[in-house]
Design a protein around this motif. Structure first.
Motif, mmCIF file in Angstrom:
data_model
loop_
_atom_site.group_PDB
_atom_site.id
_atom_site.type_symbol
_atom_site.label_atom_id
_atom_site.label_comp_id
_atom_site.label_asym_id
_atom_site.label_seq_id
_atom_site.Cartn_x
_atom_site.Cartn_y
_atom_site.Cartn_z
ATOM 1 N N UNK A 164 1.086 -3.392 7.407
ATOM 2 C CA UNK A 164 2.405 -3.608 6.796
ATOM 3 C C UNK A 164 2.671 -5.038 6.335
ATOM 4 N N UNK A 165 2.209 -6.009 7.092
ATOM 5 C CA UNK A 165 2.481 -7.402 6.719
ATOM 6 C C UNK A 165 1.935 -7.719 5.329
ATOM 7 N N UNK A 166 0.687 -7.311 5.087
ATOM 8 C CA UNK A 166 0.026 -7.663 3.825
ATOM 9 C C UNK A 166 0.600 -6.864 2.658
ATOM 10 N N UNK A 167 0.952 -5.597 2.917
ATOM 11 C CA UNK A 167 1.536 -4.792 1.843
ATOM 12 C C UNK A 167 2.904 -5.349 1.448
ATOM 13 N N UNK A 175 -3.630 -6.939 -7.625
ATOM 14 C CA UNK A 175 -3.079 -6.816 -6.271
ATOM 15 C C UNK A 175 -2.861 -5.348 -5.901
ATOM 16 N N UNK A 176 -2.406 -4.571 -6.874
ATOM 17 C CA UNK A 176 -2.185 -3.146 -6.619
ATOM 18 C C UNK A 176 -3.510 -2.451 -6.300
ATOM 19 N N UNK A 177 -4.537 -2.857 -7.037
ATOM 20 C CA UNK A 177 -5.876 -2.304 -6.815
ATOM 21 C C UNK A 177 -6.344 -2.600 -5.388
ATOM 22 N N UNK A 178 -6.125 -3.831 -4.950
ATOM 23 C CA UNK A 178 -6.526 -4.216 -3.583
ATOM 24 C C UNK A 178 -5.767 -3.372 -2.567
ATOM 25 N N UNK A 179 -4.451 -3.216 -2.808
ATOM 26 C CA UNK A 179 -3.607 -2.461 -1.862
ATOM 27 C C UNK A 179 -4.108 -1.029 -1.722
ATOM 28 N N UNK A 180 -4.462 -0.413 -2.859
ATOM 29 C CA UNK A 180 -4.862 0.995 -2.827
ATOM 30 C C UNK A 180 -6.306 1.155 -2.362
ATOM 31 N N UNK A 230 -7.135 -1.817 0.773
ATOM 32 C CA UNK A 230 -6.188 -1.793 1.889
ATOM 33 C C UNK A 230 -5.792 -0.405 2.344
ATOM 34 N N UNK A 231 -6.233 0.641 1.612
ATOM 35 C CA UNK A 231 -5.885 2.024 1.958
ATOM 36 C C UNK A 231 -4.379 2.229 2.104
ATOM 37 N N UNK A 232 -3.653 1.807 1.086
ATOM 38 C CA UNK A 232 -2.197 1.923 1.078
ATOM 39 C C UNK A 232 -1.704 3.300 1.509
ATOM 40 N N UNK A 233 -2.400 4.352 1.015
ATOM 41 C CA UNK A 233 -1.932 5.708 1.280
ATOM 42 C C UNK A 233 -2.225 6.196 2.700
ATOM 43 N N UNK A 271 6.246 -0.474 1.319
ATOM 44 C CA UNK A 271 5.005 0.293 1.104
ATOM 45 C C UNK A 271 5.326 1.519 0.243
ATOM 46 N N UNK A 272 6.425 2.189 0.556
ATOM 47 C CA UNK A 272 6.799 3.370 -0.241
ATOM 48 C C UNK A 272 7.108 2.951 -1.683
ATOM 49 N N UNK A 273 7.714 1.781 -1.837
ATOM 50 C CA UNK A 273 7.995 1.255 -3.189
ATOM 51 C C UNK A 273 6.681 1.004 -3.927
#
Ligand code: FES
Length: 229
Positions: free
Chosen positions: A161-164, A182-187, A190-193, A215-217
């Motif tokens: 959560x901190x990094x997202x 950054x979005x690419x890294x998150x998904x 970072x396994x955003x989902x 995160x939901x945003x």
């Protein structure tokens, strides 16, 4: 009124719990209580502190199982219950000694994610409405309470959560030019989902950053395949 504390001591290799009893004074925080023990009972007690004002995030510890800023949490409500209060280091981090954890991985990760505004030049006007949205994420003081309380952190590849919350800020900030990356890294990295949307991070964040909400945003920026729109 007295406060009874049970404090986790030592390192992972050699840990134990020590009990202390101190007199509670008006306005006393857990950080003041730890300081009192260190000054009057056991000088070897180790914990972190810096600003003493809820700004630097270094004093976060686990109080009765919940991550809290020791410099903001008042002892009086706990003392009134007349039960022993358990203090432990933040969970999921290597312990250096007693309540002091090693947070150097967080610094490394922040550098890897380049968590600062990139490629900014010229003048950009930020509308008040956007400024308010960014503000939440920018309020993060890196105390690690959210990372410590997130059940999904046990999964090694999950960024947390901190990094997202940080990534969200830069994605929204018009001064930053690395939104897509950054979005690419998150998904992808970072396994955003993998977020469970359990809101535990929202509940423990001392600055009301609401990482789970951010995160939901972030997810709304991706299409159903988890790719950037
Ligand atoms: Fe800085 Fe508590 S000492 S946040």
């Amino acid at each position: 009124m007295k406060l009874r504390l049970r404090i986790k001591r030592g390192t992972v290799k050699e840990e134990r719990y020590d009990s202390f009893e101190i007199e509670v004074s008006e306005g006393m925080t857990f950080l003041s209580a730890l300081q009192k023990i260190k000054e009057e009972i056991d000088p070897s007690l180790t914990f972190r502190q810096f600003c003493r004002a809820g700004i630097c995030g270094t004093c976060a510890i686990t109080i009765n199982g919940f991550p809290k800023l020791a410099c903001r949490e008042q002892v009086l409500p706990y003392a009134m219950l007349e039960e022993e209060v358990t203090l432990e280091p933040l969970e999921k981090f290597p312990v250096i000694r007693d309540l002091a954890i090693d947070s150097s991985d967080m610094v490394t990760e922040m550098k890897r994610l380049r968590s600062w505004i990139r490629e900014f030049s010229g003048e950009v006007r930020i509308p008040p409405e956007l400024s308010r949205r960014i503000e939440k994420s920018a309020d993060c003081i890196l105390c690690l309470a959210c990372q410590s309380h997130c059940p999904q952190i046990l999964e090694e590849e999950y960024l947390g959560p901190l990094y997202f919350a940080k990534l969200y800020r830069f994605l929204e900030d018009p001064r930053d030019q690395e939104g897509e990356k950054r979005l690419e890294i998150a998904v992808e990295e970072g396994n955003l989902y993998h977020c469970l949307s359990c809101n535990k991070c929202n509940n423990v964040c001392p600055k009301d950053v609401e990482p789970a909400t951010l995160i939901r945003e972030l997810m709304t920026y991706t299409d159903t395949d988890g790719q950037g729109k």
